[in-house]
Design an enzyme around this catalytic site. Structure first.
Site: not given
Ligand code: PLP
Length: 397
Positions: A61, A117
């Protein structure tokens, strides 16, 4: 035999992504880092067991040579100072959560850009709230005016540049400067530009996180996140990462470092093709606006040109009027653009994109349906022809 030392001063990012994190001499001369499937790591004797700090690896881990190679590569790409650390999370969103939980705690306050996001916002509003952290959203255009929002208990200023879905730029150095003066930690979600095109730590930000899922892995087959903290912010990240127990499987780590090798050529192509499609859309009478900071007419263009060395191919456009049924006709007509979330892979994507209901500090208003595009590695002329047919369908012609 030891690996040859890296040249100094640091090389161009194209050279960095080609070589970063590799140490072939440690692995029988094999160019790529090994994939170790490991939970238990055996120690040689009682003395070694009592001194885990002397071992390279102690438990799966906590990392294996493959994990360390990717973390080291990200530190180099971020141009992080000595003492900075990088931690890998099992998704981009897990990386965001790790940042929020590293620097915020009960009775605290966080400032978050209104254009973050969506899931980041949800985590602040629900998880952090449950742990007694209050969040205030600020207009991405705030600049040095962020000072007015800082309270005695403000623990973190969270940025995302450009804004998810609406692509407003922010004055990152101005915000970072105010935060430093007031002793508040800053963190930025740098998924859009990646540290290939924008280096947050070099602009005074303390913590840079990235959904490696998108451009770094780059092939629509991996979920991963990276968090890089400068020396001052490193201890809190290190502790929280351990406490959360997050780690990434060795195959996904391997695929991500493999994606990293071609990040430079892919980003250049995403940028060039993205701008070609964006300019074509911007010239159409039925398009009200194109939201892309690398377009010369964009309100954020000057900030983008000052701080970023490039742009990916993710941007949005808004129609001059139209209904949801018309938007659906467009979506049902595209053949090369996939209808799907995420971005950063080799293939182009489109989604309907209206975030006005989500935002609270400065909800954007729209004249018509909006779409977010990810311009992939196809020939842009084929993509333009595909969008042209879809826009005809939007108008019922
Ligand atoms: C897609 C995205 C995330 C999350 O990524 P995941 O791997 O889908 O969890 C976070 N921040 C931004 C700006 C993103 O575009």
């Amino acid at each position: 035999m030891a690996d040859r030392p890296k040249p100094s001063p640091p090389c161009h990012p194209d050279t960095v992504v080609t070589h970063a994190g590799l140490s072939p001499r440690a692995h029988f001369g094999v160019v790529n880092p090994p994939v170790f499937h490991a939970s238990t790591i055996l120690f040689e004797n009682a003395e070694a067991l009592r001194h885990p700090e002397r071992a390279v690896t102690t438990y799966g881990r906590f990392g294996t040579p493959g994990t360390y190679a990717l973390g080291q590569a990200m530190l180099e790409l971020e141009e992080a100072e000595a003492g900075a650390i990088c931690r890998l999370a099992p998704s981009g969103h897990a990386a965001v959560t790790e940042v929020l939980l590293s620097y915020c705690g009960a009775g605290g306050h966080m400032l978050m850009a209104d254009g973050v996001y969506g899931p980041t916002r949800a985590t602040a509003d629900m998880l952090l709230k449950r742990f007694g952290v209050e969040t205030t959203y600020y207009d991405p255009a705030v600049g040095a005016g962020i000072a007015d929002f800082i309270r005695p208990n403000t623990q973190l200023i969270f940025l995302e540049v450009p804004a998810s879905r609406t692509f407003e730029m922010m004055d990152v150095p101005a915000i970072a400067r105010v935060a430093r003066e007031k002793g508040v930690v800053t963190a930025i979600d740098n998924t859009w530009a990646t540290p290939y095109f924008f280096k947050p730590l070099r602009h005074g930000v303390d913590v840079s996180n990235c959904a490696g899922t998108k451009f770094i892995a780059g092939h629509s087959d991996v979920l991963i996140g990276t968090v890089t903290a400068n020396k001052a912010a490193a201890p809190a990240l290190k502790r929280t990462h351990l406490h959360l127990g997050q780690c990434v499987g060795p195959d996904d780590v391997y695929l991500t470092q493999r994606g990293l090798r071609t990040l430079g050529v892919r980003m250049a192509r995403h940028m060039e093709s993205g701008l070609e499609v964006a300019r074509w859309l911007a010239e159409r009478d039925d398009v009200a606006r194109v939201m892309h900071p690398a377009l010369s007419g964009d309100p954020g263009h000057a900030l983008w040109a000052r701080d970023f060395t490039g742009a990916c191919g993710v941007f949005a456009f808004e129609m001059r009027g139209g209904t949801e049924a018309q938007a659906d006709a467009l979506l049902d007509t595209v053949r090369l653009f996939g209808l799907g979330y995420s971005f950063g892979g080799f293939e182009s994507l489109i989604i309907p994109s209206d975030v006005s209901a989500e935002r609270t500090a400065c909800p954007p208003s729209a004249q018509g349906p909006q779409f977010r595009l990810h311009i992939g590695l196809e020939d842009p002329r084929d993509l333009i022809a595909d969008l042209g047919r879809a826009l005809d369908a939007f108008h019922g012609t």
